[in-house]
Motif scaffolding. Structure first.
Motif, PDB file in Angstrom:
ATOM      1  N   THR A 212       0.870  -1.182   0.000  1.00  0.00           N
ATOM      2  CA  THR A 212       0.000   0.000   0.000  1.00  0.00           C
ATOM      3  C   THR A 212       0.909   1.235   0.000  1.00  0.00           C
ATOM      4  OG1 THR A 212      -0.114   0.393   2.386  1.00  0.00           O
ATOM      5  CG2 THR A 212      -1.608  -1.282   1.484  1.00  0.00           C
ATOM      6  N   HIS A 213       0.295   2.416  -0.012  1.00  0.00           N
ATOM      7  CA  HIS A 213       1.080   3.650   0.043  1.00  0.00           C
ATOM      8  C   HIS A 213       1.312   4.133   1.472  1.00  0.00           C
ATOM      9  CE1 HIS A 213      -0.396   3.815  -4.160  1.00  0.00           C
ATOM     10  NE2 HIS A 213       0.707   4.510  -4.381  1.00  0.00           N
ATOM     11  N   LEU A 214       0.873   3.374   2.469  1.00  0.00           N
ATOM     12  CA  LEU A 214       0.969   3.825   3.858  1.00  0.00           C
ATOM     13  C   LEU A 214       2.416   3.872   4.344  1.00  0.00           C
ATOM     14  CD1 LEU A 214      -2.044   1.818   5.298  1.00  0.00           C
ATOM     15  CD2 LEU A 214      -1.826   4.317   5.400  1.00  0.00           C
ATOM     16  N   ASN A 215       2.669   4.804   5.254  1.00  0.00           N
ATOM     17  CA  ASN A 215       3.982   4.914   5.882  1.00  0.00           C
ATOM     18  C   ASN A 215       4.001   4.013   7.115  1.00  0.00           C
ATOM     19  OD1 ASN A 215       6.146   5.888   7.634  1.00  0.00           O
ATOM     20  ND2 ASN A 215       6.328   7.579   6.203  1.00  0.00           N
ATOM     21  N   GLN A 216       4.902   3.033   7.113  1.00  0.00           N
ATOM     22  CA  GLN A 216       4.931   2.027   8.184  1.00  0.00           C
ATOM     23  C   GLN A 216       5.290   2.612   9.554  1.00  0.00           C
ATOM     24  OE1 GLN A 216       4.650  -1.508   7.863  1.00  0.00           O
ATOM     25  NE2 GLN A 216       5.414  -2.096   5.878  1.00  0.00           N
ATOM     26  N   SER A 217       5.905   3.795   9.582  1.00  0.00           N
ATOM     27  CA  SER A 217       6.410   4.327  10.853  1.00  0.00           C
ATOM     28  C   SER A 217       5.413   5.223  11.574  1.00  0.00           C
ATOM     29  CB  SER A 217       7.715   5.101  10.611  1.00  0.00           C
ATOM     30  OG  SER A 217       7.460   6.258   9.836  1.00  0.00           O
ATOM     31  N   ILE A 218       4.287   5.560  10.931  1.00  0.00           N
ATOM     32  CA  ILE A 218       3.296   6.437  11.562  1.00  0.00           C
ATOM     33  C   ILE A 218       2.120   5.587  12.018  1.00  0.00           C
ATOM     34  CG2 ILE A 218       1.807   8.459  11.295  1.00  0.00           C
ATOM     35  CD1 ILE A 218       3.668   9.314   8.954  1.00  0.00           C
ATOM     36  N   SER A 219       2.071   5.340  13.342  1.00  0.00           N
ATOM     37  CA  SER A 219       1.031   4.484  13.914  1.00  0.00           C
ATOM     38  C   SER A 219       0.123   5.313  14.818  1.00  0.00           C
ATOM     39  CB  SER A 219       1.681   3.356  14.709  1.00  0.00           C
ATOM     40  OG  SER A 219       2.592   3.894  15.652  1.00  0.00           O
ATOM     41  N   PHE A 220      -0.938   4.676  15.314  1.00  0.00           N
ATOM     42  CA  PHE A 220      -1.959   5.408  16.055  1.00  0.00           C
ATOM     43  C   PHE A 220      -2.204   4.823  17.448  1.00  0.00           C
ATOM     44  CE2 PHE A 220      -2.565   5.925  11.550  1.00  0.00           C
ATOM     45  CZ  PHE A 220      -2.669   7.303  11.423  1.00  0.00           C
ATOM     46  N   LEU A 221      -2.316   3.506  17.549  1.00  0.00           N
ATOM     47  CA  LEU A 221      -2.490   2.867  18.859  1.00  0.00           C
ATOM     48  C   LEU A 221      -1.140   2.752  19.555  1.00  0.00           C
ATOM     49  CD1 LEU A 221      -4.288   1.432  20.942  1.00  0.00           C
ATOM     50  CD2 LEU A 221      -3.953  -0.694  19.642  1.00  0.00           C
ATOM     51  N   HIS A 222      -0.169   2.175  18.883  1.00  0.00           N
ATOM     52  CA  HIS A 222       1.193   2.097  19.416  1.00  0.00           C
ATOM     53  C   HIS A 222       1.915   3.418  19.150  1.00  0.00           C
ATOM     54  CE1 HIS A 222       0.016  -2.114  18.836  1.00  0.00           C
ATOM     55  NE2 HIS A 222       0.847  -2.385  19.818  1.00  0.00           N
ATOM     56  N   GLU A 226       8.024   3.350  18.865  1.00  0.00           N
ATOM     57  CA  GLU A 226       8.256   1.978  19.335  1.00  0.00           C
ATOM     58  C   GLU A 226       9.030   1.120  18.340  1.00  0.00           C
ATOM     59  OE1 GLU A 226       4.873  -0.115  20.789  1.00  0.00           O
ATOM     60  OE2 GLU A 226       4.357   1.444  22.213  1.00  0.00           O
ATOM     61  N   GLY A 227       8.992   1.489  17.108  1.00  0.00           N
ATOM     62  CA  GLY A 227       9.700   0.675  16.118  1.00  0.00           C
ATOM     63  C   GLY A 227       9.420   1.182  14.730  1.00  0.00           C
ATOM     64  N   ARG A 228      10.237   0.755  13.796  1.00  0.00           N
ATOM     65  CA  ARG A 228      10.122   1.258  12.437  1.00  0.00           C
ATOM     66  C   ARG A 228       8.779   0.889  11.820  1.00  0.00           C
ATOM     67  NH1 ARG A 228      13.754  -0.718   7.355  1.00  0.00           N
ATOM     68  NH2 ARG A 228      12.823   0.619   5.791  1.00  0.00           N
ATOM     69  N   PHE A 229       8.278  -0.304  12.155  1.00  0.00           N
ATOM     70  CA  PHE A 229       7.039  -0.783  11.543  1.00  0.00           C
ATOM     71  C   PHE A 229       5.884  -0.743  12.544  1.00  0.00           C
ATOM     72  CE2 PHE A 229      10.374  -3.382   9.250  1.00  0.00           C
ATOM     73  CZ  PHE A 229      10.390  -2.583   8.120  1.00  0.00           C
ATOM     74  N   SER A 230       5.753   0.352  13.269  1.00  0.00           N
ATOM     75  CA  SER A 230       4.746   0.415  14.335  1.00  0.00           C
ATOM     76  C   SER A 230       3.317   0.379  13.797  1.00  0.00           C
ATOM     77  CB  SER A 230       4.954   1.644  15.215  1.00  0.00           C
ATOM     78  OG  SER A 230       5.071   2.819  14.447  1.00  0.00           O
ATOM     79  N   LEU A 231       3.090   0.803  12.554  1.00  0.00           N
ATOM     80  CA  LEU A 231       1.735   0.705  11.991  1.00  0.00           C
ATOM     81  C   LEU A 231       1.321  -0.758  11.838  1.00  0.00           C
ATOM     82  CD1 LEU A 231      -0.738   2.244  10.910  1.00  0.00           C
ATOM     83  CD2 LEU A 231       0.283   2.135   8.630  1.00  0.00           C
ATOM     84  N   SER A 232       2.291  -1.628  11.565  1.00  0.00           N
ATOM     85  CA  SER A 232       1.990  -3.063  11.472  1.00  0.00           C
ATOM     86  C   SER A 232       1.575  -3.632  12.828  1.00  0.00           C
ATOM     87  CB  SER A 232       3.192  -3.837  10.926  1.00  0.00           C
ATOM     88  OG  SER A 232       3.388  -3.539   9.564  1.00  0.00           O
ATOM     89  N   LEU A 233       2.126  -3.065  13.907  1.00  0.00           N
ATOM     90  CA  LEU A 233       1.683  -3.470  15.243  1.00  0.00           C
ATOM     91  C   LEU A 233       0.200  -3.138  15.418  1.00  0.00           C
ATOM     92  CD1 LEU A 233       4.688  -2.225  17.435  1.00  0.00           C
ATOM     93  CD2 LEU A 233       4.114  -4.600  16.943  1.00  0.00           C
ATOM     94  N   ASP A 234      -0.196  -1.942  14.959  1.00  0.00           N
ATOM     95  CA  ASP A 234      -1.603  -1.523  15.046  1.00  0.00           C
ATOM     96  C   ASP A 234      -2.517  -2.478  14.290  1.00  0.00           C
ATOM     97  OD1 ASP A 234      -0.802   0.710  16.445  1.00  0.00           O
ATOM     98  OD2 ASP A 234      -1.503   2.170  14.985  1.00  0.00           O
ATOM     99  N   LEU A 235      -2.218  -2.673  13.003  1.00  0.00           N
ATOM    100  CA  LEU A 235      -3.118  -3.450  12.146  1.00  0.00           C
ATOM    101  C   LEU A 235      -3.173  -4.922  12.536  1.00  0.00           C
ATOM    102  CD1 LEU A 235      -3.042  -0.834  10.336  1.00  0.00           C
ATOM    103  CD2 LEU A 235      -3.266  -2.374   8.384  1.00  0.00           C
ATOM    104  N   SER A 236      -2.043  -5.462  13.008  1.00  0.00           N
ATOM    105  CA  SER A 236      -2.019  -6.897  13.323  1.00  0.00           C
ATOM    106  C   SER A 236      -2.812  -7.234  14.582  1.00  0.00           C
ATOM    107  CB  SER A 236      -0.579  -7.393  13.454  1.00  0.00           C
ATOM    108  OG  SER A 236       0.082  -6.785  14.547  1.00  0.00           O
ATOM    109  N   GLU A 237      -2.934  -6.288  15.530  1.00  0.00           N
ATOM    110  CA  GLU A 237      -3.628  -6.559  16.797  1.00  0.00           C
ATOM    111  C   GLU A 237      -5.040  -7.097  16.580  1.00  0.00           C
ATOM    112  OE1 GLU A 237      -2.753  -6.442  19.997  1.00  0.00           O
ATOM    113  OE2 GLU A 237      -0.730  -5.672  19.702  1.00  0.00           O
ATOM    114  N   VAL A 238      -5.748  -6.503  15.651  1.00  0.00           N
ATOM    115  CA  VAL A 238      -7.155  -6.848  15.410  1.00  0.00           C
ATOM    116  C   VAL A 238      -7.286  -8.272  14.864  1.00  0.00           C
ATOM    117  CG1 VAL A 238      -9.179  -6.216  14.021  1.00  0.00           C
ATOM    118  CG2 VAL A 238      -7.783  -4.436  15.065  1.00  0.00           C
ATOM    119  N   PHE A 239      -6.248  -8.742  14.169  1.00  0.00           N
ATOM    120  CA  PHE A 239      -6.295 -10.066  13.537  1.00  0.00           C
ATOM    121  C   PHE A 239      -5.821 -11.193  14.453  1.00  0.00           C
ATOM    122  CE2 PHE A 239      -6.461  -7.220   9.946  1.00  0.00           C
ATOM    123  CZ  PHE A 239      -7.323  -7.865   9.062  1.00  0.00           C
ATOM    124  N   LYS A 240      -5.211 -10.848  15.591  1.00  0.00           N
ATOM    125  CA  LYS A 240      -4.697 -11.897  16.488  1.00  0.00           C
ATOM    126  C   LYS A 240      -5.782 -12.886  16.919  1.00  0.00           C
ATOM    127  CE  LYS A 240      -0.722  -9.377  18.341  1.00  0.00           C
ATOM    128  NZ  LYS A 240      -0.166  -8.667  19.516  1.00  0.00           N
TER     129      LYS A 240
END
Length: 333
Positions: A212-222, A226-240
């Motif tokens: 996607t065009h999203l920036n991996q380093s700009i997150s909202f919940l985390h 916290e880390g370079r890929f903090s947006l992935s931390l956000d999105l993955s939580e819901v799928f756990k």
């Protein structure tokens, strides 16, 4: 594995051989066609060089590295081909102006999906879970709706996970229960599977956001720090709950994974052994690749594709103000 995902569980060397990827373990070579490979998961000590990385980059292959404990260490991925300065600016503005709204949407999504997973057991005569289900429907949602503080939102998220873990005793066998969530390192079979499954889900989310065009380093919940890929931390939580925990519960309750056969125990930690990973990884991959009829899209979608779709939903919110509601098991028809 299907869909171009390859897992390497043994020590060895990985090189380019003509237009294939060659994994050498001892005197045995295994070849993987490059055109059929999108992601590599290196789950053990693997030797490779910059020549191979250049080959992988040109082929668009994402490589995820894991340490001895099964934890995600990092990702090598090709130069980002979907860069949007405009979206990065808008994403930053959304963090400043609408972080609370987006963070609450993620936590609400976590609660809804945990509810759906536990409700399955409630329907199958595990009535002891009713108190927890009622708490999610009422107290959890009420408190979340009323708060506008990020620390309080994170506290509420922590509460729903803790109460979820506490309900395991109602639908899992005793030898797979845990007193609390222990991560580094995991101290029992359940913590070992959760940590390993969450690491793979996180890496898979990184790969999906890469497209996607999203920036991996700009997150909202985390916190973005916290880390370079903090947006992935956000999105993955819901799928756990839908991917990692449903996989674990089915393996455990169907006795496909067993404490005596599939784990390695040392003084202060417990890990899936190679036999355990050979059971766990295919089951997790089957979940990623399984499809469901999406109520809103009116078509079949895989769980893996649903992760990327959440990225697109976030873009829609950032650009068009369309309400952001992450993946929900209720979207399944």
């Amino acid at each position: 594995m299907g869909n171009g995902t390859r897992f390497i569980m043994s020590q060895g060397d990985i090189t380019r051989k003509d237009n294939s990827i060659c994994f050498r373990k001892g005197n045995k070579n295994t070849y993987m066609p490059v055109e059929a490979t999108k992601e590599l998961y290196l789950l053990n000590e693997v030797n490779l060089n910059t020549k191979f990385l250049d080959f992988a980059a040109k082929a668009g292959i994402v490589i995820h590295f894991f340490n001895y404990y099964g934890y995600y260490s990092g990702t090598f991925y090709p130069k980002e081909y979907l860069i949007s300065g405009n979206l990065t600016i808008k994403q930053s503005e959304a963090f400043i102006k609408n972080r609370i709204h987006i963070a609450k949407a993620f936590v609400k999504g976590i609660g809804i999906n945990i509810y759906e997973v536990v409700y399955h057991y409630y329907k199958h005569d595990k009535k002891e879970t009713k108190e927890f289900l009622d708490w999610i429907k009422k107290d959890f949602m009420d408190v979340l709706d009323k708060t506008n503080d990020i620390k309080q939102i994170l506290f509420i998220e922590g509460q729903v996970w803790m109460k979820f873990y506490d309900n395991f005793k109602y639908f899992l066998p005793e030898d797979f229960l845990m007193n609390k969530r222990v991560k580094r390192p995991p101290d029992n079979p359940m913590n070992a599977m959760i940590s390993f499954g969450n690491s793979i889900l996180y890496a898979r989310t990184i790969s999906q956001i890469y497209h996607t065009h999203l920036n991996q380093s700009i997150s909202f919940l985390h916190e973005p720090s916290e880390g370079r890929f903090s947006l992935s931390l956000d999105l993955s939580e819901v799928f756990k709950p839908a991917i990692v925990y449903k996989t674990i519960f089915e393996l455990v309750n169907n006795k496909k994974i067993q404490v005596s056969k599939h784990f390695e125990r040392k003084l202060n930690y417990c890990l899936l052994n190679e036999a355990g990973k050979k059971v766990f990884i295919p089951a997790l991959e089957e979940r990623f690749n399984s499809v469901f009829e999406h109520a809103k899209l009116k078509r079949k979608v895989s769980y893996e594709a649903a992760i990327k779709y959440d990225g697109y939903k976030l873009i829609k919110y950032i650009f068009e103000g369309k309400d952001f509601a992450p993946f929900s098991l209720k979207e399944m028809m």
